[in-house]
Scaffold this motif. Structure first.
Motif, mmCIF file in Angstrom:
data_model
loop_
_atom_site.group_PDB
_atom_site.id
_atom_site.type_symbol
_atom_site.label_atom_id
_atom_site.label_comp_id
_atom_site.label_asym_id
_atom_site.label_seq_id
_atom_site.Cartn_x
_atom_site.Cartn_y
_atom_site.Cartn_z
ATOM 1 N N GLY A 47 -7.869 19.468 30.413
ATOM 2 C CA GLY A 47 -8.304 18.301 30.989
ATOM 3 C C GLY A 47 -7.695 16.714 31.401
ATOM 4 O O GLY A 47 -8.737 15.770 30.488
ATOM 5 N N LYS A 48 -6.707 17.216 30.261
ATOM 6 C CA LYS A 48 -5.692 15.188 29.950
ATOM 7 C C LYS A 48 -6.259 14.435 31.461
ATOM 8 O O LYS A 48 -6.633 13.299 30.636
ATOM 9 C CB LYS A 48 -4.353 15.890 29.448
ATOM 10 C CG LYS A 48 -3.836 16.767 28.354
ATOM 11 C CD LYS A 48 -3.003 16.749 28.071
ATOM 12 C CE LYS A 48 -1.883 17.294 29.221
ATOM 13 N NZ LYS A 48 -2.049 18.660 29.449
ATOM 14 N N PHE A 91 -1.283 7.545 23.276
ATOM 15 C CA PHE A 91 -0.594 9.343 24.171
ATOM 16 C C PHE A 91 -1.896 10.333 24.029
ATOM 17 O O PHE A 91 -2.198 10.744 22.604
ATOM 18 C CB PHE A 91 0.167 9.462 22.689
ATOM 19 C CG PHE A 91 0.905 10.345 23.105
ATOM 20 C CD1 PHE A 91 2.603 10.711 24.724
ATOM 21 C CD2 PHE A 91 0.744 12.508 23.082
ATOM 22 C CE1 PHE A 91 2.709 11.966 24.165
ATOM 23 C CE2 PHE A 91 1.400 13.341 23.423
ATOM 24 C CZ PHE A 91 2.781 13.077 24.346
ATOM 25 N N VAL A 92 -2.124 10.855 25.113
ATOM 26 C CA VAL A 92 -3.352 12.154 25.106
ATOM 27 C C VAL A 92 -2.273 13.059 25.102
ATOM 28 O O VAL A 92 -1.391 13.708 26.238
ATOM 29 C CB VAL A 92 -3.865 11.601 26.713
ATOM 30 C CG1 VAL A 92 -5.013 12.398 27.332
ATOM 31 C CG2 VAL A 92 -3.914 10.227 26.837
ATOM 32 N N THR A 93 -3.014 13.817 24.016
ATOM 33 C CA THR A 93 -2.407 15.132 24.304
ATOM 34 C C THR A 93 -3.749 16.091 24.531
ATOM 35 O O THR A 93 -4.560 15.586 24.315
ATOM 36 C CB THR A 93 -2.231 15.624 22.809
ATOM 37 O OG1 THR A 93 -1.040 17.387 23.097
ATOM 38 C CG2 THR A 93 -2.788 15.487 22.084
ATOM 39 N N CYS A 133 -8.275 9.534 33.448
ATOM 40 C CA CYS A 133 -8.721 8.894 34.799
ATOM 41 C C CYS A 133 -10.055 8.673 34.226
ATOM 42 O O CYS A 133 -10.696 7.280 34.382
ATOM 43 C CB CYS A 133 -8.864 9.963 35.776
ATOM 44 S SG CYS A 133 -7.059 10.179 36.671
ATOM 45 N N GLY A 134 -10.780 8.985 33.713
ATOM 46 C CA GLY A 134 -12.119 8.667 33.032
ATOM 47 C C GLY A 134 -11.823 7.905 32.112
ATOM 48 O O GLY A 134 -12.633 6.165 32.201
ATOM 49 N N LEU A 135 -10.848 7.525 31.151
ATOM 50 C CA LEU A 135 -10.960 6.952 30.393
ATOM 51 C C LEU A 135 -10.519 5.543 31.130
ATOM 52 O O LEU A 135 -10.823 4.190 30.734
ATOM 53 C CB LEU A 135 -10.288 7.043 29.235
ATOM 54 C CG LEU A 135 -10.373 8.386 28.417
ATOM 55 C CD1 LEU A 135 -9.104 8.225 27.400
ATOM 56 C CD2 LEU A 135 -11.092 7.257 27.629
ATOM 57 N N LEU A 136 -9.307 5.843 31.922
ATOM 58 C CA LEU A 136 -8.748 3.897 32.300
ATOM 59 C C LEU A 136 -9.851 3.895 33.411
ATOM 60 O O LEU A 136 -9.935 2.361 33.156
ATOM 61 C CB LEU A 136 -7.699 5.185 33.699
ATOM 62 C CG LEU A 136 -6.234 5.056 32.912
ATOM 63 C CD1 LEU A 136 -5.755 5.978 33.958
ATOM 64 C CD2 LEU A 136 -5.822 4.302 31.961
#
Length: 226
Positions: free
Chosen positions: A15-16, A6-8, A21-24
């Motif tokens: 900049g979530k 979960f990204v918070t 998108c960078g992690l993906l």
């Protein structure tokens, strides 16, 4: 076994989505199959297909598997306001249980890494008694915190990390994201966060004139996530 996070963020516009998108992209470069979900969005445009959110569309472009928009972003509100206020204005009510069911259905697709991106910060109300953060708790997903690097970020980051742990979630990592070209004592703030936050730093994303998933991915390390 698939990994889900979960990204918070420390705030709205921390900049979530940029970091997600960078992690993906970093995962794609490792030939991993990815899914990203934006269960609740506020600030959408009306299209011939219905309301669409820019963050959700960016996530759909960055992930490797294809899902229908309704699964990626099942709850979309047109005005860019707090979700529970937008829902009240439209006479709608969304619950954590319902969102968790939608997310679990989407994540049944065989994949390696999935991200569920929240809205705003950790303590964003979903309705009059639940927080959107309850979705991470209901689904038992570790949390990645995106810290928008600006004046006040130390307080925001430490309070958010404290709340995540106190609520019973695991803070799996954090990413510093430079949201403005200039910040006084930027490096000192980064070091303070590294010394203070109870989780590994997954990367420090500098100010980028042009947002590009590959450029963001260069500054991220997803190995601790895998």
């Amino acid at each position: 076994m698939a990994k889900t996070y979960f990204v918070t963020g420390t705030d709205t516009d921390a900049g979530k989505t940029v970091v997600s998108c960078g992690l993906l992209e970093a995962a794609r470069q490792k030939q991993l199959q990815t899914i990203a979900l934006k269960p609740v969005s506020a600030g959408c445009e009306m299209t011939p297909e219905g309301l669409c959110n820019g963050d959700a569309m960016n996530l759909m472009e960055a992930m490797t598997l294809e899902l229908p928009y309704a699964q990626v972003n099942p709850v979309a509100f047109q005005p860019p306001i707090a979700p529970h206020i937008a829902a009240k204005e439209e006479g709608r009510r969304t619950t954590v249980d319902w969102l968790a069911g939608i997310c679990r259905g989407a994540l049944m697709r065989k994949h390696d890494l999935s991200l569920i991106e929240g809205a705003g910060g950790w303590k964003v109300p979903l309705n009059n008694r639940e927080m959107l953060s309850g979705l991470a708790l209901e689904m038992n997903t570790p949390v990645i915190l995106v810290v928008g690097m600006k004046l006040g970020c130390l307080n925001h980051a430490l309070l958010t990390a404290e709340a995540i742990v106190r609520d019973g979630a695991r803070l799996a990592g954090w990413v510093a994201n430079q949201v403005a070209p200039d910040m006084n004592h930027y490096e000192e703030n980064i070091q303070t966060l590294k010394d203070s936050l109870p989780a590994p730093c997954l990367g420090v994303v500098p100010w980028l004139e042009t947002l590009d998933n590959r450029a963001v991915a260069e500054h991220l390390d997803i190995e601790p996530m895998l």
